[in-house]
Scaffold this active site. Structure first.
Site, mmCIF file in Angstrom:
data_model
loop_
_atom_site.group_PDB
_atom_site.id
_atom_site.type_symbol
_atom_site.label_atom_id
_atom_site.label_comp_id
_atom_site.label_asym_id
_atom_site.label_seq_id
_atom_site.Cartn_x
_atom_site.Cartn_y
_atom_site.Cartn_z
ATOM 1 N N GLY A 33 0.828 -1.193 0.000
ATOM 2 C CA GLY A 33 0.000 0.000 0.000
ATOM 3 C C GLY A 33 0.867 1.249 0.000
ATOM 4 O O GLY A 33 2.015 1.231 0.451
ATOM 5 N N CYS A 34 0.331 2.344 -0.501
ATOM 6 C CA CYS A 34 1.140 3.555 -0.654
ATOM 7 C C CYS A 34 1.573 4.146 0.688
ATOM 8 O O CYS A 34 2.765 4.435 0.899
ATOM 9 C CB CYS A 34 0.394 4.589 -1.488
ATOM 10 S SG CYS A 34 -1.261 4.996 -0.891
ATOM 11 N N TYR A 35 0.630 4.326 1.614
ATOM 12 C CA TYR A 35 1.014 4.812 2.936
ATOM 13 C C TYR A 35 1.942 3.820 3.628
ATOM 14 O O TYR A 35 2.838 4.212 4.388
ATOM 15 C CB TYR A 35 -0.225 5.013 3.810
ATOM 16 C CG TYR A 35 -1.012 6.269 3.542
ATOM 17 C CD1 TYR A 35 -0.419 7.528 3.637
ATOM 18 C CD2 TYR A 35 -2.367 6.210 3.236
ATOM 19 C CE1 TYR A 35 -1.154 8.685 3.408
ATOM 20 C CE2 TYR A 35 -3.104 7.357 3.019
ATOM 21 C CZ TYR A 35 -2.503 8.595 3.100
ATOM 22 O OH TYR A 35 -3.225 9.736 2.880
#
Length: 336
Positions: free
Chosen positions: A144-146
């Site tokens: 995931g990006c975060y």
């Protein structure tokens, strides 16, 4: 002909960025790009930046995708698993969605809802031992990006015993592309401009992923929507295990952890991460400090949420899976 690749979900932001990267990849042959509602549309109409690619978006089905050597799934969370299960075992897959990231199925149900589809190899090569696991895998769950921005800042601190795993706080701002391409009122330009707003406070779905990847046991995470298209700036803080830890010590721990990593840069003392400096790249920029009042350790991390946070990271994993140079088709340099 090179290694044939297909992209499912090519009409979205991550899908479009994947197509851009794959079109310039020296050893990948982009043969298929699919979509749902945009199936049948010329690619240049959906992604004007790719107008020179003479492609038409196909339908997202097993028959269209199964002829490729490698398939990227850039589909909404919860939609990858069913399609992946029908693809031949001979087809390698990198899933940009969350369907196969978590080990604990109960956490999937808690944060995403529904039945867990099972766990694939986690696609963050910079974690100790993970590059070797990716190289052996036919199925990889992209991060995931975060989670990327936070994990790269946090994992070495917990692994080295520099901070306590029980007291981690993260505040991270993301560009609007992180919310996807579907039309939503709160993402209209007139709503986003000159505004910052938190969302999913206290219950963001990347929390269990970050804890799983870093060893953090308690994590307070606040995501913030920022008035920019791309980028994530994460501020990660933790309670030190000793009162004599300095900023130089924290930077040394990070520098040692990423000394051989081509896409992670620990900035020199006095420099600060900028999201614009990572734009269009697969890079992560880190900087460390120790708060003079609270004594808490602070690491600030900047990435492009569509780069290291999604599509470029997926290409990095694909390169490793196929035994190619890890940096093929990628750059650590932003376009600022």
């Amino acid at each position: 002909m090179g290694i044939t690749v297909a992209v499912a979900g090519a009409s979205g932001y991550a899908g479009g960025e994947l197509l851009r990267l794959l079109a310039g990849h020296p050893q990948f042959d982009l043969t298929v790009a699919t979509a749902h509602s945009q199936a049948g549309a010329p690619l240049g109409r959906v992604h004007p930046q790719l107008a020179s690619l003479d492609m038409t978006l196909g339908s997202t089905d097993v028959e269209t995708l199964s002829g490729a050597d490698l398939v990227f799934l850039a589909l909404p969370h919860g939609e990858s698993a069913a399609l992946a299960a029908q693809l031949p075992a001979s087809v390698k897959i990198v899933d940009l969605g969350a369907d196969h990231r978590l080990i604990d199925g109960s956490l999937w149900t808690k944060y995403y809802g529904g039945e867990h589809a099972g766990t694939w190899t986690y696609g963050l090569p910079e974690l100790p031992g993970q590059r070797e696991r990716i190289a052996r895998a036919d199925r990889v769950a992209n991060t995931g990006c975060y989670a990327v921005a936070t994990t790269l800042a946090l994992a070495p601190l917990i692994a080295s015993g520099l901070i306590e795993a029980e007291d981690v706080v993260v505040v991270a701002a993301s560009g609007t592309t992180g919310a996807g391409k579907s039309a939503k009122v709160h993402l209209l330009g007139s709503e986003v401009m000159s505004d910052l707003s938190p969302y999913k406070v206290g219950a963001h779905q990347h929390v269990p992923e970050i804890k799983q990847a870093t060893g953090a046991r308690t994590l307070s995470f606040t995501p913030v929507l920022a008035p920019m298209p791309r980028g994530i700036l994460a501020t990660v803080t933790g309670r030190p295990t000793s009162c004599d830890i300095t900023s130089a010590v924290v930077r040394e721990v990070l520098s040692d952890a990423y000394a051989a990593e081509p896409f992670v840069t620990v900035l020199p003392d006095g420099a600060v991460p900028h999201t614009s400096a990572t734009l269009g790249s697969n890079s992560c920029h880190l900087q460390a400090a120790v708060d003079v009042d609270s004594g808490r350790v602070i690491v600030v991390s900047a990435i492009d949420n569509l780069g290291k946070g999604a599509s470029a990271q997926a290409v990095q994993c694909a390169n490793i899976m196929l035994g190619l140079p890890e940096s093929a088709g990628l750059t650590a340099f932003g376009v600022r």
